[in-house]
Design a protein around this motif. Structure first.
Motif, short mmCIF file in Angstrom:
data_model
loop_
_atom_site.label_atom_id
_atom_site.label_comp_id
_atom_site.label_asym_id
_atom_site.label_seq_id
_atom_site.Cartn_x
_atom_site.Cartn_y
_atom_site.Cartn_z
N VAL A 203 52.96 -2.41 7.11
CA VAL A 203 52.59 -4.00 6.77
C VAL A 203 51.19 -4.24 7.36
O VAL A 203 50.48 -4.96 6.60
N LEU A 204 50.95 -3.92 8.47
CA LEU A 204 49.82 -4.23 9.29
C LEU A 204 48.63 -3.71 8.78
O LEU A 204 47.52 -4.27 8.68
N LEU A 205 48.76 -2.54 8.24
CA LEU A 205 47.53 -1.77 7.63
C LEU A 205 46.87 -2.29 6.50
O LEU A 205 45.75 -2.40 6.32
N ILE A 206 47.58 -3.23 5.51
CA ILE A 206 47.13 -3.79 4.40
C ILE A 206 46.02 -4.82 4.62
O ILE A 206 45.49 -5.49 3.89
N PHE A 207 46.35 -5.50 5.82
CA PHE A 207 45.61 -6.83 6.21
C PHE A 207 44.05 -6.70 6.08
O PHE A 207 43.43 -7.50 5.73
N LEU A 208 43.52 -5.54 6.06
CA LEU A 208 41.98 -5.42 6.10
C LEU A 208 41.86 -5.55 4.45
O LEU A 208 40.81 -6.40 4.33
N PHE A 209 42.42 -4.96 3.70
CA PHE A 209 42.10 -5.09 2.41
C PHE A 209 42.43 -6.51 1.81
O PHE A 209 41.57 -6.99 1.15
N LEU A 210 43.57 -7.24 2.38
CA LEU A 210 43.63 -8.71 2.09
C LEU A 210 42.50 -9.44 2.46
O LEU A 210 42.25 -10.25 1.65
N GLY A 211 42.00 -9.24 3.48
CA GLY A 211 40.65 -10.07 3.97
C GLY A 211 39.42 -9.73 3.13
O GLY A 211 38.80 -10.69 2.64
N PHE A 212 39.36 -8.34 2.47
CA PHE A 212 38.38 -8.24 1.69
C PHE A 212 38.53 -8.96 0.40
O PHE A 212 37.71 -9.52 -0.20
N ILE A 213 39.83 -8.88 -0.22
CA ILE A 213 40.12 -9.64 -1.59
C ILE A 213 39.76 -11.32 -1.31
O ILE A 213 39.35 -11.67 -2.38
N PHE A 214 40.14 -11.84 -0.26
CA PHE A 214 39.99 -13.24 -0.12
C PHE A 214 38.55 -13.74 0.21
O PHE A 214 38.49 -14.96 0.70
N GLN A 215 37.90 -12.92 0.73
CA GLN A 215 36.35 -13.17 1.21
C GLN A 215 35.13 -12.50 0.33
O GLN A 215 35.25 -11.72 -0.27
N GLY A 216 34.13 -13.19 0.25
CA GLY A 216 32.78 -12.83 -0.46
C GLY A 216 32.88 -13.40 -1.69
O GLY A 216 33.77 -14.23 -2.17
N GLU A 217 31.79 -13.00 -2.54
CA GLU A 217 31.77 -13.54 -3.63
C GLU A 217 32.43 -12.93 -4.85
O GLU A 217 32.47 -11.48 -4.76
N TRP A 218 32.83 -13.39 -5.89
CA TRP A 218 33.57 -12.76 -6.99
C TRP A 218 32.57 -12.47 -8.30
O TRP A 218 31.69 -13.03 -8.36
N SER A 219 33.17 -11.26 -8.68
CA SER A 219 32.42 -10.84 -9.97
C SER A 219 33.86 -10.07 -10.80
O SER A 219 34.76 -9.97 -10.12
N ILE A 220 33.33 -9.71 -11.79
CA ILE A 220 34.32 -9.02 -12.72
C ILE A 220 34.91 -7.70 -12.05
O ILE A 220 36.29 -7.52 -11.93
N GLY A 221 33.94 -6.78 -11.64
CA GLY A 221 34.31 -5.49 -10.94
C GLY A 221 35.13 -5.81 -9.54
O GLY A 221 36.35 -5.21 -9.51
N ARG A 222 34.81 -6.72 -8.98
CA ARG A 222 35.51 -7.07 -7.73
C ARG A 222 36.78 -7.95 -7.94
O ARG A 222 37.86 -7.43 -7.09
N ALA A 223 36.98 -8.51 -9.17
CA ALA A 223 38.32 -8.84 -9.43
C ALA A 223 39.36 -7.88 -9.95
O ALA A 223 40.41 -7.74 -9.65
N PHE A 224 38.75 -6.86 -10.64
CA PHE A 224 39.61 -5.73 -11.02
C PHE A 224 40.05 -5.08 -9.81
O PHE A 224 41.18 -4.39 -9.60
N LEU A 225 39.04 -4.57 -8.90
CA LEU A 225 39.49 -3.97 -7.77
C LEU A 225 40.09 -4.61 -6.94
O LEU A 225 41.18 -3.87 -6.30
N SER A 226 40.11 -6.00 -6.74
CA SER A 226 41.10 -6.79 -5.99
C SER A 226 42.47 -6.77 -6.40
O SER A 226 43.46 -6.53 -5.63
#
Length: 310
Positions: A203-226
């Motif tokens: 459960v704790l390991l995934i928080f880094l990726f969750l932080g990546f999802i909710f931070q930064g500017e959005w784009s189509i590629g970022r949306a699919f990756l997220s």
């Protein structure tokens, strides 16, 4: 793309074609499609095929995964200790000027951090007194959070939750390799504890990726990756196809880390270099935790384990 190989068979030997209409040149993996025309059944079939191939071709690397995972987990602590030593004066100035540490206390604070990180990292890598090494490194994470005033910074908080998850995975791995008190008699209470540590680590390991999802500017590629990353994070957390999803996150985070946190391409005098370097090595540590998850599996408290009972 698949191909068929026609092999001559002896006279008198007959067999019927695949009753499900799905050709397979490899031995059966044990999964048979109830309705081969159903897209869901076909997806399950090919997913099982891919899983079998991953298991086969990952075998040469599998014996080395625990050592690789452990080393990657502690690299952020090694880098941090080296940074403190190489920037000793700057570290003291920050603690005394901005954190209002008295002179003696600031020196002691840095010294305790460096010694604990080096000793704890050595214990994790050598598998000697791993539980004490993990406890020391967890103490450093908490101590630095309060000492540097970053405990309420969301990015710092999420990243260090993931690092903590990686340390839990190390502790779980040490519980597997630990010698039993009586040979052949499993320690039930220790096995139960390992299940909970594996669950907490996942459960704790995934928080880094969750932080990546909710931070930064959005784009189509970022949306699919997220989107795919979020699905993989949920699968890791609940332990469904955990090795698959953890492998996907290892590849995704590794590519992201090299592409975004490329501190080596920034001039040594640039102020962002240290931040990128810090992020790079922390991400490596989290990748190490995911590699241990790929090696050990999700543990007893997972969907994958429960499915074996049905």
């Amino acid at each position: 793309m698949s191909s068929r190989i026609n092999i001559a068979r002896p006279q008198g030997v007959s067999y019927s074609p695949d009753p499900h209409g799905i050709g397979n040149s490899r031995p059966s993996s044990g999964y048979r499609a109830a309705d081969p025309e159903n897209p869901v059944e076909q997806l399950r079939y090919y997913a099982k095929q891919i899983e079998d191939y991953v298991e086969i071709y990952s075998q040469p690397l599998r014996p080395h995964l625990p050592a690789i995972g452990r080393f990657l987990i502690i690299v952020t602590f090694l880098e941090d200790s080296l940074r403190i030593v190489s920037q000793w004066g700057d570290q003291l100035w920050y603690l005394q000027k901005h954190r209002h540490f008295p002179k003696g206390i600031s020196h002691l604070f840095l010294l305790i951090n460096v010694i604990t990180m080096l000793v704890g990292s050595g214990a994790v890598v050598t598998k000697r007194h791993t539980e004490y090494g993990v406890a020391g490194l967890l103490g450093v994470v908490i101590l630095q959070g309060f000492g540097y005033g970053l405990i309420f910074d969301m990015t710092f908080f999420l990243r260090n939750l993931s690092v903590t998850g990686g340390l839990f995975m190390v502790f779980s791995d040490s519980m597997v390799s630990r010698k039993k008190l009586f040979a052949g008699i499993p320690n039930i209470s220790e096995n139960d504890r390992r299940k909970y540590f594996l669950l907490a680590g996942r459960v704790l390991l995934i928080f880094l990726f969750l932080g990546f999802i909710f931070q930064g500017e959005w784009s189509i590629g970022r949306a699919f990756l997220s989107l795919f990353g979020l699905i993989a994070c949920i699968m890791v957390a609940v332990g469904f196809k955990a090795k698959w999803s953890a492998s996907f996150l290892v590849i995704t985070l590794s590519i992201f880390n090299v592409a975004v946190n490329n501190w080596w391409s920034v001039h040594s005098a640039h102020p962002t270099r240290d931040f990128l370097k810090y992020d790079f090595f922390q991400t490596l540590s989290i990748v190490g935790g995911l590699i241990l998850l790929v090696n050990m599996g999700p543990g007893g408290l997972s969907v994958d384990e429960k499915k074996k009972s049905f």
